[in-house]
Design an enzyme around this catalytic site. Sequence first.
Site, PDB file in Angstrom:
ATOM      1  N   GLY A 109      30.446  24.922   1.068  1.00  0.00           N
ATOM      2  CA  GLY A 109      30.449  23.816   0.102  1.00  0.00           C
ATOM      3  C   GLY A 109      31.843  23.375  -0.289  1.00  0.00           C
ATOM      4  O   GLY A 109      32.851  23.831   0.271  1.00  0.00           O
ATOM      5  N   GLY A 119      33.923  26.357  -1.711  1.00  0.00           N
ATOM      6  CA  GLY A 119      34.041  27.349  -0.636  1.00  0.00           C
ATOM      7  C   GLY A 119      35.033  26.923   0.430  1.00  0.00           C
ATOM      8  O   GLY A 119      35.889  27.709   0.859  1.00  0.00           O
ATOM      9  N   TYR A 168      18.458  24.311 -14.113  1.00  0.00           N
ATOM     10  CA  TYR A 168      19.698  24.738 -13.460  1.00  0.00           C
ATOM     11  C   TYR A 168      20.677  25.313 -14.480  1.00  0.00           C
ATOM     12  O   TYR A 168      21.272  26.374 -14.272  1.00  0.00           O
ATOM     13  CB  TYR A 168      20.309  23.528 -12.744  1.00  0.00           C
ATOM     14  CG  TYR A 168      21.648  23.772 -12.099  1.00  0.00           C
ATOM     15  CD1 TYR A 168      21.742  24.394 -10.864  1.00  0.00           C
ATOM     16  CD2 TYR A 168      22.825  23.349 -12.726  1.00  0.00           C
ATOM     17  CE1 TYR A 168      22.990  24.609 -10.266  1.00  0.00           C
ATOM     18  CE2 TYR A 168      24.065  23.553 -12.139  1.00  0.00           C
ATOM     19  CZ  TYR A 168      24.139  24.179 -10.914  1.00  0.00           C
ATOM     20  OH  TYR A 168      25.366  24.386 -10.315  1.00  0.00           O
ATOM     21  N   THR A 219      35.483  22.182 -14.544  1.00  0.00           N
ATOM     22  CA  THR A 219      34.947  20.882 -14.989  1.00  0.00           C
ATOM     23  C   THR A 219      34.583  20.081 -13.723  1.00  0.00           C
ATOM     24  O   THR A 219      34.154  20.665 -12.744  1.00  0.00           O
ATOM     25  CB  THR A 219      35.945  20.154 -15.914  1.00  0.00           C
ATOM     26  OG1 THR A 219      37.257  20.248 -15.356  1.00  0.00           O
ATOM     27  CG2 THR A 219      35.952  20.814 -17.300  1.00  0.00           C
ATOM     28  N   VAL A 223      34.672  18.900 -10.362  1.00  0.00           N
ATOM     29  CA  VAL A 223      35.454  19.173  -9.155  1.00  0.00           C
ATOM     30  C   VAL A 223      35.227  18.068  -8.123  1.00  0.00           C
ATOM     31  O   VAL A 223      34.103  17.578  -7.961  1.00  0.00           O
ATOM     32  CB  VAL A 223      35.045  20.531  -8.538  1.00  0.00           C
ATOM     33  CG1 VAL A 223      36.002  20.917  -7.413  1.00  0.00           C
ATOM     34  CG2 VAL A 223      34.995  21.625  -9.597  1.00  0.00           C
ATOM     35  N   HIS A 247      28.510  14.036  -6.102  1.00  0.00           N
ATOM     36  CA  HIS A 247      29.244  14.045  -7.372  1.00  0.00           C
ATOM     37  C   HIS A 247      29.806  12.656  -7.617  1.00  0.00           C
ATOM     38  O   HIS A 247      30.035  11.898  -6.686  1.00  0.00           O
ATOM     39  CB  HIS A 247      30.404  15.060  -7.320  1.00  0.00           C
ATOM     40  CG  HIS A 247      29.938  16.475  -7.333  1.00  0.00           C
ATOM     41  ND1 HIS A 247      30.370  17.418  -6.429  1.00  0.00           N
ATOM     42  CD2 HIS A 247      29.060  17.117  -8.147  1.00  0.00           C
ATOM     43  CE1 HIS A 247      29.783  18.572  -6.692  1.00  0.00           C
ATOM     44  NE2 HIS A 247      28.994  18.419  -7.724  1.00  0.00           N
ATOM     45  N   LYS A 290      30.786   4.612  -1.750  1.00  0.00           N
ATOM     46  CA  LYS A 290      30.361   3.248  -2.095  1.00  0.00           C
ATOM     47  C   LYS A 290      31.491   2.239  -1.869  1.00  0.00           C
ATOM     48  O   LYS A 290      31.268   1.127  -1.380  1.00  0.00           O
ATOM     49  CB  LYS A 290      29.943   3.182  -3.581  1.00  0.00           C
ATOM     50  CG  LYS A 290      28.496   3.536  -3.836  1.00  0.00           C
ATOM     51  CD  LYS A 290      28.123   3.221  -5.282  1.00  0.00           C
ATOM     52  CE  LYS A 290      26.615   3.339  -5.478  1.00  0.00           C
ATOM     53  NZ  LYS A 290      26.209   3.123  -6.876  1.00  0.00           N
TER      54      LYS A 290
END
Length: 325
Positions: A20, A23, A147, A175, A177, A190, A198
């Site tokens: 991710g 990671g 979650y 906070t 990322v 995110h 976009k």
Amino acid sequence: MMDSQTKAEPMRVLVTGGSGLVGKAIEHVVKQEGGCLEGEQWTFLSSKEANLVDLQQTRAVFEKYRPTHVIHLAAKVGGLYLHMKENLHFLRDNLRINDNVLQTSHERGVTKVVSCLSSCIFPDKTTYPIDESMIHNGPPHDSNFGYSHAKRMIDIQNRGYFAQHGRRYTAVIPTNVYGPYDNFNFENGHVLSALMHKTYAAKKEGTPLQVWGSGTPRRQFIYSLDVARLFLWVLREYDEIDPIILSVGEEEELPIKDAIEMIADALDFKGQIVFDTSKSDGQMKKTASNAKLRRYLPDFTFTPLSEGIKKTCDWFVNNYDIART
């Protein structure tokens, strides 16, 4: 107890969620920035290799790599709307993943676990800035309560492993990322990464950039490589059980609108930017205090947002075919 390793033995580090955003950043710091000390073994685990919701698979992977230290990043996540629809699903899967990783670490005598919490775990109704002592002071935002509660339980479990077994298992709370290898999907990426995608698409198609919401909510953004460098410091030096917030200072919190201008700049987008105010803005701010981090590391330099955005946009353009879109 299986704590046979002495301080001198090089660490064998297992990183869950290794493919991710965070990671990949830790892998970069370990492999490209000399973050790996001599003799250390670092393993970056992806969900393809083991489904950590399953206890047997979790045990098998610990048996295979025999870690002395664990960085626990793996989690079941989705976009805002998926979380709203399936809160129970996110609660149960994340409770299982976290319990499997922490309990297996304990059973196998792992010296230290550093887990990753999220700023969405903070109480919804709160005073600002939020610090580490306030995590459990009231329910989290309703949109992803499943979650959030599962993530909060990591902190509770860490306290338990220390109280009952003297284990030094801790957690960090970054906070917002952003960075290379993020999820750039329009729907569930995110905020910054989705906006980069976009903007990239709007430029290519010659259409206006449609932004959901007013652009006024304020956020603290932290570049993934900064988070990775701090993770290594926590793994090697930070000795508390209590979590630590990894964030730029309160004064760096800025409106999403400002970040969008930096993205347009980085991608050389000259078109019109339209804010769709019929779409919800979410929380207007989530100001977190980095005073604790600053007490430990007064001189740590964060990557300026415009520079981090430029690097991330460049990565996205150059790796469009492998990016999560």
